[in-house]
Design an enzyme around this catalytic site. Sequence first.
Site, PDB file in Angstrom:
ATOM      1  N   LYS A   1       0.849  -1.197   0.000  1.00  0.00           N
ATOM      2  CA  LYS A   1       0.000   0.000   0.000  1.00  0.00           C
ATOM      3  C   LYS A   1       0.882   1.243   0.000  1.00  0.00           C
ATOM      4  CE  LYS A   1      -4.002   1.813   2.635  1.00  0.00           C
ATOM      5  NZ  LYS A   1      -4.844   1.582   3.832  1.00  0.00           N
ATOM      6  N   SER A  15      -9.793   1.180   3.011  1.00  0.00           N
ATOM      7  CA  SER A  15      -8.991   2.048   2.179  1.00  0.00           C
ATOM      8  C   SER A  15      -7.887   1.333   1.408  1.00  0.00           C
ATOM      9  CB  SER A  15      -8.350   3.124   3.060  1.00  0.00           C
ATOM     10  OG  SER A  15      -7.413   2.534   3.948  1.00  0.00           O
ATOM     11  N   SER A  36      -9.809  -1.283   7.091  1.00  0.00           N
ATOM     12  CA  SER A  36      -9.269  -1.051   5.750  1.00  0.00           C
ATOM     13  C   SER A  36      -8.555  -2.239   5.108  1.00  0.00           C
ATOM     14  CB  SER A  36      -8.317   0.143   5.776  1.00  0.00           C
ATOM     15  OG  SER A  36      -9.044   1.335   5.896  1.00  0.00           O
TER      16      SER A  36
END
Lengths: 483, 475
Positions: free
Chosen positions: B76, B151, B175
């Site tokens: 990420k 997310s 997330s």
Amino acid sequence: MNGKYEAVIGLEVHAQMLTQSKAFCACTTTFGNGPNHNTCPVCLGMPGVLPVLNRKLVEYILAMGLATNCSITQRSVFARKNYFYPDLPKGYQISQYEDPICQFGHLDVELNDGTVKHIGITRIHMEEDAGKLVHDMHVDTLVDVNRCGVPLIEIVSEPDMHTSHEAYQYLSMIKQIVTYLGICDGNMEEGSLRCDANVSVRLRGTDKLGTRTEVKNLNSFRNVERALEYEIARQIALIEDGGRVVQETLIWDADRNVALSMRSKEEAHDYRYFPDPDLVPVVVSDAWIERVRAELPELPQKRRDRFVADFHLPKYDADILTLERPLAEYYETAAGCLSAKNPETFKAVSNWVMTDVLRAVKESNITIADFPVTPAHLSAMVNLITEGTISGKIAKDVFEEMLAGGEAPMAIVQRKGLVQISDTGAIEAIINEILAANAAQVEQYRAGKTQVFGFFVGAAMKAMKGKANPNIVNALLKKKLDV
Amino acid sequence: MNTREPFDTYRSKLSSGEETCEARVGAYLSVLAERQTLNAFLCVFGSEAHEQARAIDVKIAAGTAGPLAGMVMAVKDVLCMKGTITTCGSKILEHHEAVYDAAVIEKLRDADAVIIGKTNMDEFAMGSSNENSAYGPVKHPLDETRVPGGSSGGSCVAVAAGMATTSLGSDTGGSIRQPAGLCGIVGMKPTYGRVSRYGLVAYASSFDQIGPFAQTVRDCARVLQVIAGHDERDSTSARVPVPDYLAAITGSVDGVKIGVPKEYFNDALSAEIRRALETKIVILEAHGAEIIEVSLPHSEYTIAAYYILATAEASSNLARFDGARYGFRADGAKDLTEMYTKSRSEGFGAEVKRRIMLGTYVLSAGYYDAYYKKAQRVRRLIQNDFFEAFTKVDCLLTPISPTTAFKLGEKMSDPLQMYLSDIYTVSANLAGIPGISVPAGVDAQGLPIGLQLLGKQFDESTLLNIADFLERTHS
């Protein structure tokens, strides 16, 4: 000050800690490196970094807390103080807010009139310093973050002081303690010790506090006194004129001798303090506290009292000798090296330290630690005087020699042939010659004009190149003249 | 080459020489190129990954390779990787090059994982649909009109669509688990403090935790094994020994006590997800697990407490993005205040600004006690609910989200509806406990249904074991 009013003063003192590394990262705290040299991702506030507490900072503040009679919060937390400024890379300063590590302390401060003032210490907490802005006329405003993250402690007093003198004495004592503890160099001019003052005035005899102002930028002891006097007078004049004090922050302008308004209460920051989630609570065990307590050095007041008791020194001497720890240690080492330990010799060493040593230290702009005359040499010199080997006058020359070359006093005395002449026969022969050559003065003396006695002493000492034992010269002259 | 094949099954082909890491990198890169419309990656390290893979193939042949040799991972874009752009999905860090490696990046490298690229995400990890990225939304791999969840949408889709073997995401309120659930893969949020946060750009420091996405629970366990453990650079990382996670996977659930929190079964939960959960309960019971209804009485305050505390922390964590030292600085500011306001107004997206304002408000003088302090107390009550439940059961089985993947744009106009989609996941972050998302079939539209297991602090082992069992009963 106007007798009708009473000032109420509280001080916030920031002391920069002498740790080797910063409060929350491993960067050095060394002063004087190039701009932004002492930095790493952590103190630069790069995205994703985390703070790790320097345990030495905790040790230092514990020592300060114990030295100022605080109670230690065994589980204290760090908080974030949020505000935007370019010298603050993270947009917040790591500090302590609720539950600071030291609370409820006090100091008993001695005033010039000999009375003792009890001044409460509200709290002492840990925090990190911000960086500094460099305004370059040609380029722009630049940021140097070397100082970012340098550990500070903030010592907040109760509003227990009423005069600038009390504030001065309190601040002096704080400085004396931090330097004794070796946790701060105490230099106000360089900013290692900083002071802000909260000031209000009220009618004498009333309890309710007046509206206070905060005066910042008091970067010397003298400025603390002057700024407080200024602000107290300003507030009284304002009230006397029918005005009202406005709560605001003022900045002291030492060049112009005025305090200028920096921001009003309405413009005050809302720092939005909250516990820093990146740091765990600081847990201090009983054992840790006791270890720090055991390692505390003897504190200045205690040492001063001991000097009076052990060395029979006047309080005045002891105060000066214990003002700074290295000087106290110098004196104590010298006193310990005396061959004859008695009130006279202790006082003799004290006189030498207070006058000649301190003068020389000041003139050469060095610290006592680098002073070329070791305490052992100083007391060896006093020993020579006590034993009658040299006179006090010769000793002054010996001291200068020691200062220049660091040589032992006896070596100087021998090399330069400065041993005092105590041979009565030799002195008597010289005196006889002088009396014979100055019959007129002898007549004058015997006729009652005893002032000329000094002339004979001077002539005898001159003839013997200053090495004659002055006591013997005096005694022999008296004996011969007073027949 | 099947790029959705788990590491667990292909790693023997690497050691036998039947396959190479380099070939796998090539295969992942071609899927990545084919499926660019998914918008899963913000940057791809093609040639570096090839080069790294070649070196690892040599190590594999020599028998000196680390535990993740042959695994190709995506991370990420909230994790710092030295010398690479780390945007956090934000315009404010569009050109920001990280100056150091996050602790987990170091660990992945040491374990010989290949990092193929950095993935798209909701800006600063704020979002549940991946629509808040400054670089466009990530799309659901099975239906590009739908969201993949957020997310960590990019990291999730990278694995779900076969662009990487596994990936790392971060989970502040769900997330990792929520997108894993919506995309039908495994995603785990470890216990708070299990994995070092050093180098993870903070959203809400007391909630954030890094964790893996994987095709299988066993792959998830392998990655967790590498990234878990104490790190001196993170004061909140725990000094708790890391067990052997693969060894904890026994294949048996006999005698395990599994709690089902009654508060989680309200009207908001879709009937299909409820049925999927009930099906699993029947299977678990049939294999000797004991299902016990438990209560988490403070559940209704979960979302409120989370959005107060997380935004409070975020408002402070994001203060450093001010245009002064790094990142975006707006042009034309006349003074310092204007530089701050312009840079931050133009650099941050709407949701980030909304959360900064919320957080600033709840910390403000006069509101702190009513909001922040009260929410802290609620957090403790919620923690206590879990600790109380865990005196009766070994773990909890819950839904992961109220619905399966929703349409792009569906909830963007209603932040509260969006926040409510986190209802089953945020409690684990409030309590600091581990959670894992496991696939449990599909709904009538063929969209994946995920279920969540929540465990005791530092007991990832139990979760992995039960999740592995559930995965293998997956029909």
